[in-house]
Design an enzyme around this catalytic site. Structure first.
Site, PDB file in Angstrom:
ATOM      1  N   ASP A  55      30.032  73.613  46.834  1.00  0.00           N
ATOM      2  CA  ASP A  55      28.925  73.352  45.960  1.00  0.00           C
ATOM      3  C   ASP A  55      27.911  74.592  46.053  1.00  0.00           C
ATOM      4  OD1 ASP A  55      27.420  71.645  44.151  1.00  0.00           O
ATOM      5  OD2 ASP A  55      25.863  71.262  45.984  1.00  0.00           O
TER       6      ASP A  55
ATOM      7  N   HIS B 263      22.461  80.726  39.008  1.00  0.00           N
ATOM      8  CA  HIS B 263      21.178  81.302  38.871  1.00  0.00           C
ATOM      9  C   HIS B 263      20.299  81.689  39.894  1.00  0.00           C
ATOM     10  CE1 HIS B 263      20.990  77.088  40.757  1.00  0.00           C
ATOM     11  NE2 HIS B 263      19.816  77.371  41.334  1.00  0.00           N
TER      12      HIS B 263
ATOM     13  N   GLU C  27      18.078  73.177  52.302  1.00  0.00           N
ATOM     14  CA  GLU C  27      17.534  72.037  51.284  1.00  0.00           C
ATOM     15  C   GLU C  27      16.979  70.724  52.218  1.00  0.00           C
ATOM     16  OE1 GLU C  27      19.734  71.523  47.339  1.00  0.00           O
ATOM     17  OE2 GLU C  27      21.137  71.618  48.916  1.00  0.00           O
TER      18      GLU C  27
ATOM     19  N   HIS D 166      26.877  80.302  45.327  1.00  0.00           N
ATOM     20  CA  HIS D 166      25.639  80.861  45.559  1.00  0.00           C
ATOM     21  C   HIS D 166      25.799  81.905  46.893  1.00  0.00           C
ATOM     22  CE1 HIS D 166      24.339  78.388  42.708  1.00  0.00           C
ATOM     23  NE2 HIS D 166      24.387  77.360  43.188  1.00  0.00           N
TER      24      HIS D 166
ATOM     25  N   LYS E  89      28.030  75.989  36.397  1.00  0.00           N
ATOM     26  CA  LYS E  89      28.932  75.938  37.601  1.00  0.00           C
ATOM     27  C   LYS E  89      29.092  74.389  37.213  1.00  0.00           C
ATOM     28  CE  LYS E  89      26.339  74.274  41.502  1.00  0.00           C
ATOM     29  NZ  LYS E  89      25.828  74.401  42.974  1.00  0.00           N
TER      30      LYS E  89
ATOM     31  N   LYS F 191      17.270  85.333  40.521  1.00  0.00           N
ATOM     32  CA  LYS F 191      15.918  85.347  41.193  1.00  0.00           C
ATOM     33  C   LYS F 191      15.523  86.785  41.387  1.00  0.00           C
ATOM     34  CE  LYS F 191      16.709  81.009  43.639  1.00  0.00           C
ATOM     35  NZ  LYS F 191      15.720  80.549  43.128  1.00  0.00           N
TER      36      LYS F 191
ATOM     37  N   ARG G 134      25.823  64.452  21.812  1.00  0.00           N
ATOM     38  CA  ARG G 134      26.322  63.413  20.866  1.00  0.00           C
ATOM     39  C   ARG G 134      25.414  62.377  20.428  1.00  0.00           C
ATOM     40  NH1 ARG G 134      30.741  60.977  24.744  1.00  0.00           N
ATOM     41  NH2 ARG G 134      29.008  60.925  26.043  1.00  0.00           N
TER      42      ARG G 134
ATOM     43  N   LYS H  72      21.941  70.067  53.414  1.00  0.00           N
ATOM     44  CA  LYS H  72      20.984  69.161  52.791  1.00  0.00           C
ATOM     45  C   LYS H  72      20.162  68.347  53.843  1.00  0.00           C
ATOM     46  CE  LYS H  72      23.335  68.624  48.256  1.00  0.00           C
ATOM     47  NZ  LYS H  72      21.955  69.265  47.799  1.00  0.00           N
TER      48      LYS H  72
END
Ligand code: NAD
Length: 484
Positions: free
Chosen positions: A235, A178, A216, A240, A148, A182, A51, A331
């Site tokens: 998520d 993704h 993570e 994944h 995603k 890998k 934009r 996380k």
């Protein structure tokens, strides 16, 4: 070892959302690295479309800044950046309106591969697809790449698929995950199906259990409001971890071609048993520092969204009868660490007696950090002292095994984008796979929502709630260590 970079065909790649975070951090640096390694033809063109009002020069300056920020110094030179920028163009466009479409249509060349990367919010996929056709930008051989989140439940995923399929054939739609790009994930297939060594053992007779960990160390920092609507299950697990599970558990496809591989993955998802509530542990991270606990970061003291999930799954087929698959992701855990671990059964009889202890073969496929594989084998501990046994890894780190070439192992994004240009969908999710994964996920989420289950607290820097350890302890197993 000689590096073998096979150039791809000439192409026009339009990145909708070309000024966004994903384009700056992943897509453009990935494309640049392929250019730098000689894989991109010099005439290839990348057209940023977003934009912001900007001209070609302005966008080239933005791309240059992104490359300087996200491509390590050793992987770029002034000369290659200059060459790469020559192939960069820009068009100001509105996905929801008519501005910019005529200009884009005029920029596209007729005889080259044409791909459109939808690096924008999913709500713009439909309007973009419609306008691509309305302005004669899309043809039967063009490809679209979508990011995603691919829906937030079965219904929305079906709606998204229907929107895309009303404009494009399934063979033109590249749903990117993704994790599938890998190096190690593809090596999982190479190791399983390229050697005689593993496949005969890859079943319930020899495998005790499988662990898949995606850990993570970061929190939801800054993305709290967005993340709280999704949680670890939506998520990470639905996409994944599910993909990693499928590649680990699938039957050998007849050929390494897109539909043969994706058919086998789909069968795994369909063979998953429903999960009992006692086989799921959900958690939320706590933190003594003000403003760092999950509930504070999402701004809702009553949030029941999980930042951690661990679960025990069963696959109902002959190969995997009785073999639990343990999945966990979260996380603010102890470290950023992801691996698939195949834990083999004990030898049926130990000739070394009790003093030798319990030893097991484990094959680990490490996704991050340091992509690579380890096969732990039991050997005699060197030196005097009798027959003492020890487990040592046969290390298959790519960095060492492949020497200097390993540094040029493409990042997941760059490999996947090159696959789009080549027209190879093997490492992309098919629409029915995504829907099957949601069909399995939805009842679990609905179950804990209806019961009003609250996630359990766990400390920042830990390995998740204690109860996650119990998932394995109660069967006499244990999680592998999350290593910093
Ligand atoms: P962003 O907000 O940083 O960028 C959005 C881009 O879309 C900008 O370039 C903006 O100009 C463009 N845009 C917005 N409205 C538009 C319109 N009406 N017409 C034309 N362009 C418009 O978003 P992002 O983080 O780059 O994410 C893009 C997509 O990728 C999202 O679907 C996101 O969920 C997904 N994704 C992002 C990441 C990531 O790490 N950022 C990771 C996985 C998936």
């Amino acid at each position: 070892m000689v590096s073998r970079v096979i150039p791809v065909d000439n192409f026009d790649l339009v990145i909708f959302g070309g000024t966004g975070d994903l384009a700056r951090r992943k897509i453009l640096p990935g494309l640049f690295r392929r250019y730098h390694s000689g894989q991109m033809p010099p005439e290839a063109r990348i057209i940023g479309a977003a934009r912001s009002e900007m001209d070609r020069k302005g966008y080239q300056a933005e791309v240059k800044a992104a490359l300087e920020e996200f491509v390590p110094k050793g992987s770029r030179s002034d000369e290659s950046i200059k060459g790469f920028l020559e192939g960069i163009d820009y068009v100001t466009i509105d996905a929801m309106g008519e501005g910019g479409w005529k200009e884009l249509s005029a920029m596209l060349r007729p005889d080259v591969v044409r791909a459109f990367y939808f690096s924008v919010a999913p709500s713009l996929f439909g309007p973009l697809a419609e306008r691509l056709h309305g302005h004669a930008c899309a043809g039967p051989t063009c490809r679209i790449v979508v990011e995603k989140p691919f829906g937030r439940d079965l219904e929305s995923a079906k709606a998204l698929n229907a929107t895309l399929r009303s404009h494009f054939d399934e063979s033109q739609i590249y749903r990117i995950d993704h994790y599938l790009g890998k190096e190690t994930v593809q090596n999982l297939m190479a190791v399983r199906f390229g050697n005689v060594l593993f496949e005969p053992l890859w079943n319930a007779q020899y495998i005790d259990h499988v662990q898949i960990t995606v850990s993570e160390s970061v929190g939801v920092d800054g993305r709290g409001a967005y993340y709280d609507k999704s949680g670890a299950m939506r998520d990470m697990v639905q996409n994944h971890l599910m993909q990693l599970l499928c590649l680990t558990a699938m039957e050998p496809p007849s050929r390494f071609d897109p539909d043969a591989v994706r058919d086998e993955k789909l069968k795994v998802i369909r063979a998953l048993d429903p999960v009992k509530p006692e086989d799921i542990v959900r958690g939320q991270y706590t933190d003594p520092t003000k403003g760092r606990a999950y509930l504070e970061q999402v701004g809702d003291p009553d949030s029941r969204t999980e930042s951690f999930i661990a679960m025990k799954l069963a696959i109902s087929n002959w190969r995997w009868a009785g073999v639990p698959f343990f999945l966990r992701t979260g996380k603010r855990l102890k470290a950023r660490y992801s691996e698939i671990a195949i834990v083999f059964k004990d030898a049926p009889h130990s000739i070394f007696g009790q003093r030798a202890g319990q030893h097991r073969n484990v094959l680990t496929i490490r996704l991050q950090p340091n992509e690579g594989m380890d096969l732990f084998v039991t050997i005699k501990e060197p030196g005097p002292g009798g027959m003492r046994l020890v487990d040592v890894p046969l290390d298959m780190s790519f960095a060492e095994a492949l020497g200097p070439d390993a540094e040029d192992v493409p990042d997941a994004y760059e490999r996947l984008i090159m696959d789009v240009i080549r027209g190879n969908q093997t490492l992309f999710m098919r629409g029915d796979e995504v829907e099957a994964a949601w069909a399995w996920t939805d009842p679990l989420i609905n179950g804990w929502t209806e019961r009003g289950d609250k996630p359990l607290p766990y400390e920042t820097g830990s390995t998740g709630p204690e109860e996650a350890a119990m998932l394995l302890h109660r069967d006499g197993r244990r999680w592998r260590e999350i290593r910093p």
